[in-house]
Each structure stands twice: as structure tokens, then as C-alpha cells.
Design a protein around this motif. Structure first.
Motif, PDB file in Angstrom:
ATOM      1  N   LEU A  61      10.424   0.753  82.025  1.00  0.00           N
ATOM      2  CA  LEU A  61       9.783   2.154  81.924  1.00  0.00           C
ATOM      3  C   LEU A  61       8.987   2.075  80.388  1.00  0.00           C
ATOM      4  CD1 LEU A  61      13.181   4.112  82.052  1.00  0.00           C
ATOM      5  CD2 LEU A  61      11.178   4.273  83.760  1.00  0.00           C
ATOM      6  N   VAL A  62       9.337   1.189  79.584  1.00  0.00           N
ATOM      7  CA  VAL A  62       8.381   1.099  78.376  1.00  0.00           C
ATOM      8  C   VAL A  62       6.972   0.483  78.885  1.00  0.00           C
ATOM      9  CG1 VAL A  62       8.023  -0.313  76.211  1.00  0.00           C
ATOM     10  CG2 VAL A  62      10.390   0.689  76.895  1.00  0.00           C
ATOM     11  N   LYS A  63       7.039  -0.548  79.793  1.00  0.00           N
ATOM     12  CA  LYS A  63       5.633  -1.101  80.260  1.00  0.00           C
ATOM     13  C   LYS A  63       4.779   0.015  80.815  1.00  0.00           C
ATOM     14  CE  LYS A  63       3.763  -4.696  83.414  1.00  0.00           C
ATOM     15  NZ  LYS A  63       4.325  -5.530  84.578  1.00  0.00           N
ATOM     16  N   ALA A  64       5.520   1.049  81.772  1.00  0.00           N
ATOM     17  CA  ALA A  64       4.613   2.106  82.358  1.00  0.00           C
ATOM     18  C   ALA A  64       3.950   2.867  80.986  1.00  0.00           C
ATOM     19  CB  ALA A  64       5.408   2.874  83.158  1.00  0.00           C
ATOM     20  N   LYS A  65       4.679   3.258  80.088  1.00  0.00           N
ATOM     21  CA  LYS A  65       4.285   3.909  79.053  1.00  0.00           C
ATOM     22  C   LYS A  65       2.974   3.099  78.345  1.00  0.00           C
ATOM     23  CE  LYS A  65       8.292   6.447  77.907  1.00  0.00           C
ATOM     24  NZ  LYS A  65       7.842   7.986  78.287  1.00  0.00           N
ATOM     25  N   LEU A  66       3.255   2.048  78.125  1.00  0.00           N
ATOM     26  CA  LEU A  66       2.188   1.232  77.388  1.00  0.00           C
ATOM     27  C   LEU A  66       1.237   1.119  78.218  1.00  0.00           C
ATOM     28  CD1 LEU A  66       4.306  -1.684  75.937  1.00  0.00           C
ATOM     29  CD2 LEU A  66       3.528   0.171  74.647  1.00  0.00           C
ATOM     30  N   GLU A  67       1.040   1.052  79.795  1.00  0.00           N
ATOM     31  CA  GLU A  67      -0.065   0.840  80.413  1.00  0.00           C
ATOM     32  C   GLU A  67      -0.816   2.335  80.389  1.00  0.00           C
ATOM     33  OE1 GLU A  67       1.679  -0.078  84.145  1.00  0.00           O
ATOM     34  OE2 GLU A  67       1.769  -2.335  83.783  1.00  0.00           O
ATOM     35  N   GLU A  68      -0.111   3.235  80.244  1.00  0.00           N
ATOM     36  CA  GLU A  68      -0.774   4.625  80.257  1.00  0.00           C
ATOM     37  C   GLU A  68      -1.535   4.720  78.912  1.00  0.00           C
ATOM     38  OE1 GLU A  68       1.932   7.811  80.345  1.00  0.00           O
ATOM     39  OE2 GLU A  68       2.865   7.421  82.153  1.00  0.00           O
ATOM     40  N   HIS A  69      -1.045   3.978  78.018  1.00  0.00           N
ATOM     41  CA  HIS A  69      -2.027   4.141  76.455  1.00  0.00           C
ATOM     42  C   HIS A  69      -2.656   3.081  76.486  1.00  0.00           C
ATOM     43  CE1 HIS A  69       0.340   7.549  74.529  1.00  0.00           C
ATOM     44  NE2 HIS A  69       1.008   7.236  75.637  1.00  0.00           N
ATOM     45  N   ARG A  70      -2.982   2.070  77.552  1.00  0.00           N
ATOM     46  CA  ARG A  70      -3.766   0.925  77.635  1.00  0.00           C
ATOM     47  C   ARG A  70      -3.389  -0.001  76.496  1.00  0.00           C
ATOM     48  NH1 ARG A  70      -9.802   3.538  78.957  1.00  0.00           N
ATOM     49  NH2 ARG A  70      -8.958   4.616  81.021  1.00  0.00           N
ATOM     50  N   MET A  71      -2.198  -0.377  76.279  1.00  0.00           N
ATOM     51  CA  MET A  71      -1.660  -1.158  75.228  1.00  0.00           C
ATOM     52  C   MET A  71      -0.613  -2.302  75.583  1.00  0.00           C
ATOM     53  SD  MET A  71      -0.126   1.840  72.737  1.00  0.00           S
ATOM     54  CE  MET A  71       0.602   0.776  71.462  1.00  0.00           C
ATOM     55  N   GLN A  72      -0.686  -2.434  77.107  1.00  0.00           N
ATOM     56  CA  GLN A  72       0.265  -3.667  77.554  1.00  0.00           C
ATOM     57  C   GLN A  72       0.073  -4.924  77.109  1.00  0.00           C
ATOM     58  OE1 GLN A  72      -2.075  -1.589  79.233  1.00  0.00           O
ATOM     59  NE2 GLN A  72      -2.845  -2.733  81.010  1.00  0.00           N
ATOM     60  N   SER A  73      -1.203  -5.210  76.766  1.00  0.00           N
ATOM     61  CA  SER A  73      -1.537  -6.593  76.330  1.00  0.00           C
ATOM     62  C   SER A  73      -1.397  -6.597  74.778  1.00  0.00           C
ATOM     63  CB  SER A  73      -3.166  -6.607  76.761  1.00  0.00           C
ATOM     64  OG  SER A  73      -3.890  -6.069  75.892  1.00  0.00           O
ATOM     65  N   GLU A  74      -1.028  -5.627  74.052  1.00  0.00           N
ATOM     66  CA  GLU A  74      -0.725  -5.821  72.807  1.00  0.00           C
ATOM     67  C   GLU A  74       0.774  -5.782  72.296  1.00  0.00           C
ATOM     68  OE1 GLU A  74      -2.470  -2.502  70.934  1.00  0.00           O
ATOM     69  OE2 GLU A  74      -4.278  -2.183  72.270  1.00  0.00           O
ATOM     70  N   VAL A  75       1.661  -5.798  73.183  1.00  0.00           N
ATOM     71  CA  VAL A  75       2.984  -5.724  72.707  1.00  0.00           C
ATOM     72  C   VAL A  75       4.145  -6.769  73.711  1.00  0.00           C
ATOM     73  CG1 VAL A  75       5.178  -4.279  72.640  1.00  0.00           C
ATOM     74  CG2 VAL A  75       2.960  -3.237  72.440  1.00  0.00           C
ATOM     75  N   ASP A  76       4.716  -7.571  73.076  1.00  0.00           N
ATOM     76  CA  ASP A  76       5.524  -8.686  73.676  1.00  0.00           C
ATOM     77  C   ASP A  76       6.876  -7.931  73.884  1.00  0.00           C
ATOM     78  OD1 ASP A  76       3.371 -10.734  73.519  1.00  0.00           O
ATOM     79  OD2 ASP A  76       4.156 -11.153  71.424  1.00  0.00           O
ATOM     80  N   LEU A  77       7.225  -8.076  75.399  1.00  0.00           N
ATOM     81  CA  LEU A  77       8.582  -7.385  75.855  1.00  0.00           C
ATOM     82  C   LEU A  77       9.379  -8.604  76.354  1.00  0.00           C
ATOM     83  CD1 LEU A  77       6.916  -4.570  78.074  1.00  0.00           C
ATOM     84  CD2 LEU A  77       7.735  -4.566  75.780  1.00  0.00           C
ATOM     85  N   TYR A  78      10.660  -8.660  75.903  1.00  0.00           N
ATOM     86  CA  TYR A  78      11.724  -9.545  76.080  1.00  0.00           C
ATOM     87  C   TYR A  78      12.795  -8.873  76.739  1.00  0.00           C
ATOM     88  CZ  TYR A  78       8.713 -12.495  73.055  1.00  0.00           C
ATOM     89  OH  TYR A  78       7.510 -12.841  72.487  1.00  0.00           O
ATOM     90  N   PRO A  79      13.014  -9.199  78.087  1.00  0.00           N
ATOM     91  CA  PRO A  79      14.480  -8.702  78.680  1.00  0.00           C
ATOM     92  C   PRO A  79      15.511  -9.338  77.910  1.00  0.00           C
ATOM     93  CG  PRO A  79      13.441 -10.296  80.163  1.00  0.00           C
ATOM     94  CD  PRO A  79      12.449 -10.256  78.903  1.00  0.00           C
ATOM     95  N   VAL A  80      16.639  -8.659  77.872  1.00  0.00           N
ATOM     96  CA  VAL A  80      17.931  -9.079  77.427  1.00  0.00           C
ATOM     97  C   VAL A  80      19.076  -8.749  78.417  1.00  0.00           C
ATOM     98  CG1 VAL A  80      17.404  -8.684  75.032  1.00  0.00           C
ATOM     99  CG2 VAL A  80      18.575  -6.866  76.221  1.00  0.00           C
ATOM    100  N   GLY A  81      20.292  -9.311  78.342  1.00  0.00           N
ATOM    101  CA  GLY A  81      21.525  -9.124  79.059  1.00  0.00           C
ATOM    102  C   GLY A  81      22.482  -9.161  78.224  1.00  0.00           C
ATOM    103  N   GLU A  82      24.019  -8.980  78.758  1.00  0.00           N
ATOM    104  CA  GLU A  82      24.952  -9.126  78.183  1.00  0.00           C
ATOM    105  C   GLU A  82      25.378 -10.281  77.286  1.00  0.00           C
ATOM    106  OE1 GLU A  82      26.441  -8.739  82.305  1.00  0.00           O
ATOM    107  OE2 GLU A  82      24.634  -8.238  81.025  1.00  0.00           O
ATOM    108  N   GLU A  83      24.603 -11.392  77.883  1.00  0.00           N
ATOM    109  CA  GLU A  83      24.893 -12.838  77.191  1.00  0.00           C
ATOM    110  C   GLU A  83      23.913 -13.003  76.185  1.00  0.00           C
ATOM    111  OE1 GLU A  83      27.471 -14.401  77.774  1.00  0.00           O
ATOM    112  OE2 GLU A  83      28.147 -12.961  79.172  1.00  0.00           O
ATOM    113  N   THR A  84      22.701 -12.358  76.039  1.00  0.00           N
ATOM    114  CA  THR A  84      21.866 -12.636  75.193  1.00  0.00           C
ATOM    115  C   THR A  84      22.006 -12.471  73.561  1.00  0.00           C
ATOM    116  OG1 THR A  84      20.162 -11.616  76.784  1.00  0.00           O
ATOM    117  CG2 THR A  84      19.322 -11.849  74.334  1.00  0.00           C
TER     118      THR A  84
END
Length: 369
Positions: free
Chosen positions: A98-121
Motif C-alpha cells: 500500500l505504501v509503494k502504491a502511494k509513493l508511485e502516485e507521488h513519483r517517489m518510489q525510487s527515493e525510498v527504501d522499503l524493507y519487509p518484516v515478519g514476526e521473526e525480524t
């Protein structure tokens, strides 16, 4: 001796704009970054975002932004705030989608690093360490966060309820107990329904209520709910499938969530079940279920325009059943009531409120706190 600073940029004493910070020496960890929807008297204002002046002044201290879940009041301000500060973002898979879609709308997807997490992270910073525990809320991939500092652990629950028959993942009760038996310095807890007695109804009971209404409806069904309530959307799809109804989706945010949810496997629908809204008149009324935005009476949302007769594709027919599967957020009650009134006047059978078990809060009541 260094001290831990805990402060909120929003979300305290208000519904929305959730953004909290934990600071220790030269490190700041941000938790969530949400919007608040404007009050009726805020003419010309579309969204209210947190004031991040302190973070701009202390940009060099910011190490990360950790996200508890993907609701607008927790992630909606990210594109606006990240135009003022820079930080990597950590969150669950659906949340980051959902965050990635927002960043794409604002043409910012290449400016932010996104890292997935889970319960073991585990994320180790110089002075602090972040771990995650799975919680149950009205959207998948909801997490609480335990932030270990040299002075003790700061626990942020995120939004949660203790649902004993959940739709989706269960709460990690044992992990929460282990964290609680340690050196907890502070608990930042969801308190939205803290004054409501008892326990919050299970989401699974809502699915049963929706199934019952869908089975009894004679004509078309138009259902409005929060677009981000992915568990609810899946239960609506299942109810439609059980009655051999086709599903059409309208509303920009609803269409986006359906696309992301299906891509990531959180919404599962048989091939050919979803149809374009423009083709609904090609089917019998009892073969159609429309899922739309507008459960909060937003002026430009799909259900509001349908109720006022201004939607370009969908109008109310006398045998239509309209289900509003949501409770009004404080401040929206008048708008919701106005929409319901227009729907009744147009001849629809409107089902809303708690009488029919068609909505359950995602927040725990007093016995869960």
C-alpha cells in the motif's frame, strides 16, 4: 545518564494522524506516519498531516520508520512527510504494498527504501533494537513493535483486538507474554475502544452476518466498507460466491486495494467472478454485488454519489439492498446519516448499524486492555 524520549507527532487525544517517536541519544525511531481526515469546519482542507518540524531539525538522528499496519491513519502521510525528511521504511508485506502504491502516485518510489518484516525480524540499530509481534486487526500484516533501549523496552501495540476466532493470522499471545515479563519501560497501547465495556465482536461473526444478508437479498447488493479492511473484503467475496453473484468494484481506493490484495494473495477470487462496473446491466439484479467506497459519507466517494444520483454508472433501483459495513468515525456521523437518508428516499433497503452484525471494530474493548 541518557534518557529515553517518547513523543507523539499526532494520534494522542484524536482519531488519526498516528505518528510516534522514540529517541535515545543520537537515534530517533519513528513509528507510523498517518493522516487525519478534516473536521467539517476545516473548509478547503483535504487531509491533515503531522507537524514534523522537530524531525526536520534532527534529520541526522533518524534511523528508520517502522509501520504497524496499512491503514490510512497510520501510513497516509508518508508521501508528504518524506518530502521533508529521509528514512528507510520497515513494515509487513501488505503494508509496504500500500505504501509503494502511494509513493508511485507521488513519483517517489525510487527515493525510498522499503524493507519487509515478519514476526521473526530483528532490526539492530546502534543503541536500540526493534522486534515485531503479530497482532489481530481489521487488516492483514498487523504488528506490534518492541523497541529495546538501554533503559528498557518501549512496547507499541499498534491497533489491535484479541479475536479468538480471527479471520487471518492469530495474535502472538506467548510472545507478548514474554515481552511483558521483561524490562518494559513504557507501553503505548491502542485505546480507541477503551471505554467500551466487554470484548469486541469477532470479525468471523461479521462474515456470518454478511452471509445471511446476502443470501436473503432479492435484487442487487451494494456494500460499502473501508477499502483497507481486507479481511472484510474477502468475506464479502466469499458471500457473493456462495450465492453465485458477480462482484464489481468501484471507488479509486477500493480498486487499488483489490489489485494489491490479489497480487499479494490476501484477496482470493475465482477467475471470472470480478466484472467491470460498466457491464453490471448485462446481468440479472440477483447476480450482482457491488463493493464500493463511501462508508463514511465522504462527499466524492462512490456511495455518496450513488445516493445523490450523480454517479455516472450506478443508480439506485427499488429492490437494491445497500449494506454499510462500517461505523462512522467521530466527526462523520452527519455525513453518513445524510447518505443513508438519500438511499432510503431513492427506494433502497439500507442495512447499517450494529443490529445486523455486519460490522465489528478492529480495536479491543475494555476487557482486552
Amino acid at each position: 545518564m541518557s534518557k529515553v524520549k517518547i513523543f507523539g507527532m499526532g494520534g494522542l487525544g484524536e482519531i488519526g494522524k498516528n505518528m510516534y517517536c522514540v529517541e535515545y541519544e543520537d537515534e530517533i525511531i519513528i513509528i507510523d506516519c498517518g493522516v487525519k481526515f478534516p473536521e467539517n469546519e476545516m473548509f478547503g482542507i483535504d487531509l491533515v498531516i503531522p507537524d514534523v518540524s522537530y524531525l526536520i531539525e534532527n534529520q541526522h538522528k533518524i534511523k528508520a520508520m517502522l509501520l504497524t499496519h496499512g491503514h490510512e491513519d497510520h501510513i497516509g502521510a508518508i508521501p508528504y512527510v518524506l518530502k521533508q525528511i529521509k528514512t528507510p521504511i520497515y513494515g509487513g508485506r501488505l503494508t509496504l504494498g500500500l505504501v509503494k502504491a502511494k509513493l508511485e502516485e507521488h513519483r517517489m518510489q525510487s527515493e525510498v527504501d522499503l524493507y519487509p518484516v515478519g514476526e521473526e525480524t530483528e532490526i539492530q540499530f546502534e543503541q536500540m533494537k526493534a522486534t515485531f509481534f503479530r497482532t489481530n486487526h481489521s487488516i492483514p500484516d498487523s504488528f506490534g513493535i518492541a523497541l529495546d533501549t538501554p533503559e528498557g523496552t518501549v512496547v507499541h501495540t499498534g491497533d489491535f483486538k484479541f479475536d479468538m476466532t480471527p479471520v487471518g493470522s492469530s495474535t502472538e499471545y506467548a510472545k507478548i507474554a514474554r515481552i511483558g515479563s521483561g524490562d518494559v519501560l513504557a507501553l503505548l497501547s491502542d485505546s480507541t475502544n477503551s471505554e467500551r465495556p466487554g470484548f469486541t465482536m469477532s470479525e468471523r461473526a461479521v462474515g456470518e452476518g454478511i452471509n445471511d444478508v446476502v443470501a436473503k437479498a432479492k435484487g442487487r447488493i451494494i456494500l460499502a466498507t473501508f477499502a483497507s479492511n481486507v479481511h472484510r473484503l474477502q468475506q464479502v467475496v466469499d458471500a457473493a460466491g456462495a450465492q453465485n453473484r458477480k462482484v464489481a468494484v468501484i471507488g479509486r481506493s477500493m480498486e487499488k486495494v483489490f489489485m494489491i490484495g490479489q497480487e499479494l494473495g490476501y484477496i482470493q477470487m475465482p477467475e471470472g467472478m470480478q466484472i467491470d462496473i460498466k457491464t453490471v446491466d448485462n446481468y440479472a439484479d440477483n447476480q450482482i454485488l457491488i463493493i464500493c467506497t463511501g462508508s463514511q459519507g465522504e462527499p466524492m466517494a462512490a456511495l455518496t454519489r450513488i445516493a445523490s444520483g450523480s454517479h455516472r454508472t450506478v443508480q439506485i433501483y427499488p429492490d437494491d439492498t445497500v449494506i454499510i459495513s462500517a461505523s462512522p468515525i467521530p466527526g462523520n456521523t452527519i455525513n453518513v446519516s445524510r447518505t443513508i437518508d438519500k438511499l432510503f428516499r431513492a427506494g433502497a433497503n439500507v442495512i447499517h448499524g450494529s443490529v445486523f452484525d455486519i460490522h465489528a471494530s478492529g480495536h479491543g474493548s475494555s476487557e482486552e486492555l
